[in-house]
Scaffold this active site. Structure first.
Site, PDB file in Angstrom:
ATOM      1  N   GLU A 185      51.600  26.338  36.959  1.00 42.07           N
ATOM      2  CA  GLU A 185      52.809  25.531  36.796  1.00 42.07           C
ATOM      3  C   GLU A 185      52.576  24.052  37.092  1.00 42.07           C
ATOM      4  O   GLU A 185      53.415  23.208  36.767  1.00 42.07           O
ATOM      5  CB  GLU A 185      53.907  26.043  37.746  1.00 42.07           C
ATOM      6  CG  GLU A 185      54.405  27.456  37.463  1.00 42.07           C
ATOM      7  CD  GLU A 185      55.309  27.539  36.253  1.00 42.07           C
ATOM      8  OE1 GLU A 185      55.530  26.504  35.594  1.00 42.07           O
ATOM      9  OE2 GLU A 185      55.798  28.648  35.962  1.00 42.07           O
ATOM     10  N   GLU A 233      38.776  43.822  44.818  1.00 43.67           N
ATOM     11  CA  GLU A 233      39.163  43.138  46.049  1.00 43.67           C
ATOM     12  C   GLU A 233      38.263  43.502  47.233  1.00 43.67           C
ATOM     13  O   GLU A 233      38.325  42.866  48.288  1.00 43.67           O
ATOM     14  CB  GLU A 233      40.626  43.432  46.408  1.00 43.67           C
ATOM     15  CG  GLU A 233      40.907  44.848  46.848  1.00 43.67           C
ATOM     16  CD  GLU A 233      42.368  44.992  47.291  1.00 43.67           C
ATOM     17  OE1 GLU A 233      42.582  45.205  48.495  1.00 43.67           O
ATOM     18  OE2 GLU A 233      43.271  44.896  46.437  1.00 43.67           O
TER      19      GLU A 233
END
Length: 270
Positions: free
Chosen positions: A80, A111
């Site tokens: 953004e 992960e």
């Protein structure tokens, strides 16, 4: 002993027996706790932002690192920055365990790799002007902890956002942000309150940094990208407000210069 509050049993039972209204009321009740938890973490957030700004003024970058929901939220916030503040996409970078595939689909064991995160940072030529912010509700994600550990060894500023106090991830962070939202409505579903709080804190970090870097004027996004009609119209109206021009004149000025700030500066320089 390290206790994961985020994994503790929900305060609510027999969820499948509740009406839709009861479910929604209960979830909303829990969500109201998030803003309070974030408010309590403001001193930690302020400490981190205060150290990020001078680094970015020297050309430093922010790297968000996480897995699953946490990784996706980091990528979201980073993505953004260019349209909102007109910064290149190289200044705030979101890295997620498992790469872009993991944005839509879980990547098995990604992960759990303690080495991968640091390797990815090296691929971005990380320096001591940069900041690495780990995001993990549990505070135990190996992908993140491994990267923070190596970054800190190299004198790179490290921070984190977690929902548990005194976590292994916080131990590898110069500035740990501990946002204690309590047990999730669905036990262990950290996409809920923890995810909401992470989004709020990421908004706070990136927005306050960008304002400090001069990417906002007054209260306006004067550097936003003109990527659609809505944003062109918004920018045009900002120029009208600033320069008291007719709509078409303001729009033409905006399109000529590519941003509200450049258009206003050019007009005033005439």
């Amino acid at each position: 002993m390290f206790v994961k509050i985020s994994e503790q049993s929900s305060l609510y039972n027999d969820l499948e027996k509740k009406s839709i209204h009861e479910l929604l009321e209960d979830i909303n009740t829990e969500d109201q706790k998030v803003a309070i938890a974030v408010q309590r973490a403001i001193p930690q957030i302020e400490k981190l932002v205060t150290q990020i700004v001078p680094r970015m003024k020297q050309g430093g970058r922010i790297f968000y690192m996480g897995a699953g929901t946490s990784g996706r939220l980091g990528v979201l916030d980073a993505s953004e920055i260019p349209p909102t503040f007109g910064m290149p996409n190289t200044f705030v970078i979101g890295l997620i365990a498992g790469g872009d595939t993991a944005l839509r689909n879980p990547v098995e064991n990604a992960e759990d790799d303690t080495e991968r995160g640091w390797k990815e940072l090296l691929e971005h030529n990380i320096t001591d002007k940069d900041t690495v912010i780990g995001i993990a509700a549990s505070g135990t994600t190996p992908y993140v902890i491994g990267a923070l550990h190596k970054a800190r060894q190299q004198g790179i500023l490290t921070g984190c956002i977690t929902s548990n106090p005194n976590s292994p991830m916080a131990a590898e962070s110069d500035v740990p942000i501990e946002m204690i939202v309590g047990p999730e409505y669905v036990t262990g579903s950290s996409r809920m309150k923890s995810g909401t709080g992470q989004k709020m804190i990421l908004n706070m970090i990136s927005t306050s940094v960008m304002i400090q870097l001069g990417r906002v004027k007054g209260n306006k996004m004067v550097n936003m990208q003109l990527s659609n009609k809505k944003l062109i119209d918004r920018g045009t109206r900002m120029i009208i407000e600033e320069l008291d021009l007719e709509y078409e004149q303001a729009k033409a000025l905006l399109l000529m210069h590519g941003s509200v700030k450049k258009a206003v500066d050019a007009y005033k320089a005439k």
